[in-house]
Write a protein that holds these residues in place. Structure first.
Motif, PDB file in Angstrom:
ATOM      1  N   ALA B 206       0.868  -1.177   0.000  1.00 25.45           N
ATOM      2  CA  ALA B 206       0.000   0.000   0.000  1.00 25.45           C
ATOM      3  C   ALA B 206       0.905   1.227   0.000  1.00 25.45           C
ATOM      4  O   ALA B 206       1.458   1.616   1.023  1.00 25.45           O
ATOM      5  CB  ALA B 206      -0.912   0.002   1.210  1.00 25.45           C
ATOM      6  N   SER B 207       1.040   1.817  -1.178  1.00 21.49           N
ATOM      7  CA  SER B 207       2.083   2.820  -1.414  1.00 21.49           C
ATOM      8  C   SER B 207       2.035   4.027  -0.480  1.00 21.49           C
ATOM      9  O   SER B 207       3.069   4.604  -0.177  1.00 21.49           O
ATOM     10  CB  SER B 207       1.994   3.318  -2.854  1.00 21.49           C
ATOM     11  OG  SER B 207       1.832   2.235  -3.727  1.00 21.49           O
ATOM     12  N   SER B 208       0.856   4.427  -0.039  1.00 22.37           N
ATOM     13  CA  SER B 208       0.788   5.631   0.798  1.00 22.37           C
ATOM     14  C   SER B 208       1.064   5.299   2.263  1.00 22.37           C
ATOM     15  O   SER B 208       1.073   6.184   3.109  1.00 22.37           O
ATOM     16  CB  SER B 208      -0.575   6.311   0.658  1.00 22.37           C
ATOM     17  OG  SER B 208      -1.569   5.595   1.359  1.00 22.37           O
ATOM     18  N   LEU B 209       1.266   4.019   2.572  1.00 24.36           N
ATOM     19  CA  LEU B 209       1.477   3.590   3.952  1.00 24.36           C
ATOM     20  C   LEU B 209       2.822   2.906   4.161  1.00 24.36           C
ATOM     21  O   LEU B 209       3.382   2.935   5.254  1.00 24.36           O
ATOM     22  CB  LEU B 209       0.362   2.614   4.366  1.00 24.36           C
ATOM     23  CG  LEU B 209      -1.076   3.133   4.273  1.00 24.36           C
ATOM     24  CD1 LEU B 209      -2.067   1.972   4.247  1.00 24.36           C
ATOM     25  CD2 LEU B 209      -1.394   4.060   5.425  1.00 24.36           C
ATOM     26  N   ASP B 210       3.336   2.279   3.104  1.00 22.50           N
ATOM     27  CA  ASP B 210       4.583   1.497   3.208  1.00 22.50           C
ATOM     28  C   ASP B 210       5.774   2.358   3.634  1.00 22.50           C
ATOM     29  O   ASP B 210       5.979   3.435   3.079  1.00 22.50           O
ATOM     30  CB  ASP B 210       4.964   0.896   1.838  1.00 22.50           C
ATOM     31  CG  ASP B 210       3.976  -0.140   1.312  1.00 22.50           C
ATOM     32  OD1 ASP B 210       3.178  -0.662   2.111  1.00 22.50           O
ATOM     33  OD2 ASP B 210       4.028  -0.422   0.095  1.00 22.50           O
ATOM     34  N   GLN B 211       6.539   1.894   4.578  1.00 21.43           N
ATOM     35  CA  GLN B 211       7.840   2.504   4.877  1.00 21.43           C
ATOM     36  C   GLN B 211       8.836   1.409   5.230  1.00 21.43           C
ATOM     37  O   GLN B 211       8.472   0.393   5.823  1.00 21.43           O
ATOM     38  CB  GLN B 211       7.742   3.482   6.050  1.00 21.43           C
ATOM     39  CG  GLN B 211       7.672   4.946   5.630  1.00 21.43           C
ATOM     40  CD  GLN B 211       8.904   5.440   4.873  1.00 21.43           C
ATOM     41  OE1 GLN B 211       9.925   5.739   5.460  1.00 21.43           O
ATOM     42  NE2 GLN B 211       8.798   5.513   3.552  1.00 21.43           N
TER      43      GLN B 211
END
Lengths: 477, 485
Positions: B206-211
């Motif tokens: 999930a690109s807006s959440l991944d770190q």
């Protein structure tokens, strides 16, 4: 019942940036399949897009040229669908917040100038290409085109005939090419068009059910497809049926449209903001910087040519078809001050040779200055228009200037009355029978004598002087 | 003590003093792996050969006086980060045979620093899970109790840390996937601020959440790792174009005079009493050090799970569309036409949890449902961020439990996705708000299972998290304990 067509067009134009929109791969057309690819445009796991700033600048140019309002912040969205030539399973496009909105463009029609509304201009990436091999039943995927930058220009449903549609398309095409942001090649797909068309009873307001037309790869095909589709819809309605909302493909060979997919099969693209990209933020300073690089656009140039040079609209249209052609014309006029003569030479001899030799105007062997000098020789009577044709051919072939050729070949016009008088006498003496007939009232023979004089002087005689002298001589006798 | 049991900073000092070599450290790590890996299964693949080459290169670099803090340090990497030339599976059958042609930015950075990449760790398929039971390549066991899960989705990295199979590890955190397993395995785990670490080469869930973030044995190691990972990357448009500080200056500083908020919504019924007690112990310890605590409210906490399980699957449904069998990865053999190939490859290639989330996400983004689900969830997400902004007006950091329970038994929640989702209830919000969060060991249950405490801070305030974690370590060095294997 008479029907009125309502047409809106969606144009996709490939931008002439050197590299792709989200990676550094080349955008050049015609390379070996899949040679212009990298992990990013191949949609490998883990890759991310990084926006090419040039794409935004090119798109801004077009948006400004069609008088759109550029959004201070616009964003990218994902358009999701499965296709083998779409490596990520989605296309990065713009959706709720496009780059620019609410513009317009004027088109010249036979009945006058008409304004067509532009709904939006947005940026997106192109998909790859699928090649279907009928013999082996295999399909091949070429991803060189994947990620080539596109702008989509969506019009309002403002067009009311196929001619208007074609005129609008030509206008967009001309602007894109003038701005040098798209090569406009319809066959290679750098300029593509889809059409939305519906019809309604003449004089009514409500839109009819529309169909979307695809697969038209020339101006002519767009017009033909629209004509066909309008007639098809009219026949459906006249027969008491209803038009079905659907996507139809134009078959250029059979000159018909086929249903491709209905409303039920229409894709749900599940648009949502692309979390991998940040909004495009555009300042007023940036807009002004782009505006400052603007060339004069074709319609403005056309209007100015008519006003400033007093040439016919047709001439202005031909001369502004390409930026370089207009420049050539203006440069020539600057040197010789004879706009209509310059226009005639460019539209006639020059464009014929350009076409024949398949070269660009900027590459021709005759410079505007050389052409202007030749025109000056005609104007001051040094050579006749007829001789000028030959002189011009020599200029084209040798690159020498007109005056040199005229002197070298002794082509200076003979205007000396005494010299021409003696030539006329010789001609009349050599053709006593014709002379007799002329005297008996066969007036068209006048031209024969002129021709003979020209022949005797190898075309160098000043035609006007010859005319005057001949008249005098013939009436005297 | 064996070399593989030491910290980065201890090994760095030994290497600098010439007391050991990178090769010796790497060999110690692989000896440990050979000894315990059959019990733990922390790794999907090992990179023994290249690791030993990298260790030899590190020794040459050290000899040349060109070492960084990470030169010669063996690091385990979650199998969701692309490693050029080495398989990267994401714990999925669909990528079983995928070998990336490029290195993720963080891998390139670690290699540039001279780190030794020893292998790729196990994970829930595409990082979707909280137990590492959802890997297509078998589950990972918690080194503290082999009948229990190590947490997830970065369970392999956390277990490898707890079992001393590596010196430090890399994980990814989309809803708690670093902090939750760190807590359950008794190690330090940091999820950086969204945008601090480049996501280029992290296979997106999930690109807006991944770190991406580190697992470390203590706060100082965590700072060293963050130094290597953080920084702007032009390849990731969401990475912040700012220079990161030298994080090594933060551990060891005092937290005296700080105010730490206790969000009341995080201390509710249903939390294991031993966890409550351990977190209260942390509060008492820090109060002794001069930290003030105050209750704060994050009123939208109750929507966390709902918002997360709309946004994350929505993005996942799009991110995972590329696994279609056309270009790389698994392709079903039996398909007769294109659509069939797409369907069969995805049907056979993805596991059930991944399919569940793709379906939830596809549904949330569909015409007619988008406004009610994805759009509404995004709006609530903005409000949740505002809750945090409000709390951080008066607080330097927030303290919460990491998980409601200690490590649960293998299989316990496999049939109940909702229960599984709730195990991340305290960690989801930092991802939704883009904030940094750290999990620090803070005690053990009576049965000997590790317990972690979570601190959250303002965006890009990782330094505070490192300071507070190090303060806690000095008082109560729980992170020093290791399981008996």
């Amino acid at each position: 019942m008479e029907f009125e067509p309502v047409i809106g067009l969606e144009v996709h134009a490939q931008l002439l940036t050197k590299s792709k929109i989200f990676c550094g791969c080349s955008t050049a057309f015609g390379a070996d399949p899949n040679s212009h690819t990298c992990p990013i445009c191949l949609g490998m796991p883990g890759v991310l897009p990084a926006l090419n700033r040039k794409v935004v600048e090119y798109a801004m140019k077009m948006a400004l040229a069609v008088h759109c309002r550029i959004n201070g912040a616009s964003s990218f969205a994902r358009k999701n669908y499965f296709y083998p030539d779409l490596p990520k399973g989605y296309q990065i496009s713009q959706y709720d917040l496009p780059l620019a909105e609410k513009g317009c463009v004027d088109v010249d029609l036979e009945e006058g100038r008409k304004r067509i509304g532009i709904t939006r201009v947005h940026i997106e990436e192109d998909a790859g290409k699928s090649l279907h091999d009928e013999k082996t039943a295999y399909s091949y995927v070429d991803l060189n085109r994947t990620g080539v930058p596109l702008i989509e220009i969506v019009s309002e449903p403002d067009m009311r005939s196929p001619e208007e549609g074609a005129a609008y398309l030509r206008r967009l095409h001309e602007i894109l090419v003038y701005l040098e942001i798209c090569d406009g090649n319809m066959e290679e797909g750098s300029f593509r068009c889809d059409a939305n068309v519906s019809i309604r009873p003449q004089g009514t307001e409500r839109f009819g059910t529309r169909t979307e037309l695809k697969n038209m790869n020339s101006f002519r095909n767009v017009q033909l497809a629209l004509e066909y589709e309008i007639e098809r819809q009219a026949q459906v309605l006249r027969a008491g049926g209803t038009v079905v909302q659907e996507t139809r493909l134009w078959d250029a060979a059979a000159r018909v449209t086929h249903s491709m997919r209905g409303k039920e099969e229409a894709h749900d693209y599940r648009y949502f903001p692309d979390p991998d990209l940040v909004p495009i933020v555009i300042s007023d300073e940036w807009i002004e910087k782009i505006r400052a690089t603007f060339p004069e656009l074709p319609m403005e140039k056309r209007d100015r040519f008519i006003r400033e040079y007093d040439i016919p609209r047709y001439d202005a249209q031909v001369l502004t078809a390409a930026r370089a052609l207009g420049d050539f014309f203006e440069e020539t006029v600057r040197h010789c001050g004879k706009p209509k003569t310059a226009s005639n030479w460019i539209m006639g001899d020059i464009l014929a040779l350009v076409k024949e030799e398949k070269i660009e105007i900027q590459d021709i062997p005759v410079s505007p200055k050389a052409l202007a000098e030749m025109i000056a020789l005609i104007e001051d009577g040094t050579i006749s228009g007829k001789i000028a044709k030959d002189v011009f051919q020599t200029m084209w072939k040798t690159g020498k200037d007109a005056r040199f050729i005229v002197e070298e070949q002794g082509l200076v016009q003979i205007t000396d009355a005494a010299e021409l008088d003696s030539v006329i006498d010789t001609v009349l003496a050599a053709h006593p029978r014709q002379f007799e007939e002329f005297r008996n009232g066969k007036a068209p023979l006048f031209g024969f004598f002129v021709g003979q004089v020209m022949k005797a002087t190898k075309g160098k005689a000043n035609p006007q002087t010859v005319n005057e002298l001949l008249k005098k001589k013939l009436s005297l006798r | 003590m064996n070399l593989n049991e030491l910290t980065i900073h201890e090994l760095r000092d030994k290497l600098a003093a010439g007391e050991t070599t990178a090769l010796a450290i790497a060999e110690a790590v692989f000896r440990r792996i050979d000894a315990v890996e059959s019990k733990i299964h922390a790794f999907i693949s090992l990179m023994r050969e290249s690791a030993l080459e990298e260790a030899a290169a590190a020794d040459r670099r050290i000899a040349a006086g060109d070492a960084t803090d990470l030169t010669g340090i063996p690091i385990a990497v979650k199998d969701v980060l692309c490693t050029k030339g080495s398989p990267t599976t994401c714990g999925s059958r669909i990528l079983e045979n995928f070998v990336p042609p490029y290195d993720a930015t963080v891998i390139a950075k670690l290699k540039a620093a001279g780190a030794v990449i020893i292998g790729k760790t196990n994970m829930d398929e595409f990082a979707m899970g909280s137990s590492t039971e959802r890997s297509a390549f078998g589950l990972t066991r918690n080194p503290w109790d082999l009948e229990r899960i190590p947490g997830g989705s970065s369970g392999g990295s956390a277990a490898a840390m707890a079992a001393d199979e590596c010196i430090a590890a890399i994980g990814t955190d989309t809803g708690g996937s670093i902090r939750q397993p760190a807590s359950l395995c008794g190690v330090v785990g940091l999820k950086p601020t969204y945008g601090l670490v480049s996501r280029y080469g992290l296979v997106a869930f999930a690109s807006s959440l991944d770190q991406i973030g580190p697992f470390a044995k203590d706060a100082e190691d965590c700072a060293i790792m963050l130094n290597a990972l953080a920084g702007h990357d032009p390849k990731d448009s969401t990475s912040v174009p700012a220079e990161a500080p030298d994080y090594r200056m933060f551990p060891g500083r005092e937290a005296k005079g700080w105010t730490v908020g206790i969000p009341k919504e995080y201390f509710v019924e249903g939390i294991d009493p031993e966890i409550s007690a351990a977190v209260n112990g942390v509060i008492a310890t820090l109060e002794r050090l001069g930290v003030a605590f105050r209750e704060v409210s994050l009123p939208r906490t109750k929507y966390c799970v709902a918002v997360y399980y709309i946004i994350a699957p929505s993005e996942a449904s799009s991110n995972l569309a590329r696994y279609d069998g056309v270009r790389y990865g698994f392709r079903s053999a039996g398909s007769r036409n294109l659509i069939d190939m797409f369907k069969q490859s995805r049907l056979e290639g993805f596991g059930s949890e991944v399919k569940r989330r793709i379906m939830i996400g596809t549904y949330s983004l569909s015409a007619g449902y988008y406004d009610a689900y994805y759009k509404k969830a995004s709006q609530v997400r903005t409000l949740m961020r505002q809750d945090f902004d409000e709390a951080f007006k008066t607080c330097d950091a927030l303290v919460t439990p990491v998980t409601p329970t200690p490590a649960f038994r293998i299989g316990e929640k496999m049939d109940d996705p909702i229960q599984m989702y709730l195990s991340d209830i305290f960690t989801l919000s930092t991802n939704l708000a883009g904030l940094p969060g750290i999990s620090v060991p803070c005690g053990y249950t009576t049965t000997g299972l590790p317990i972690g405490v979570q601190f959250m801070a303002r965006h890009f305030d990782e330094g505070k998290l490192l300071t507070i974690a190090s303060a806690l370590e000095r008082e109560t060095p729980f992170e020093k304990r290791r399981p008996a294997l």
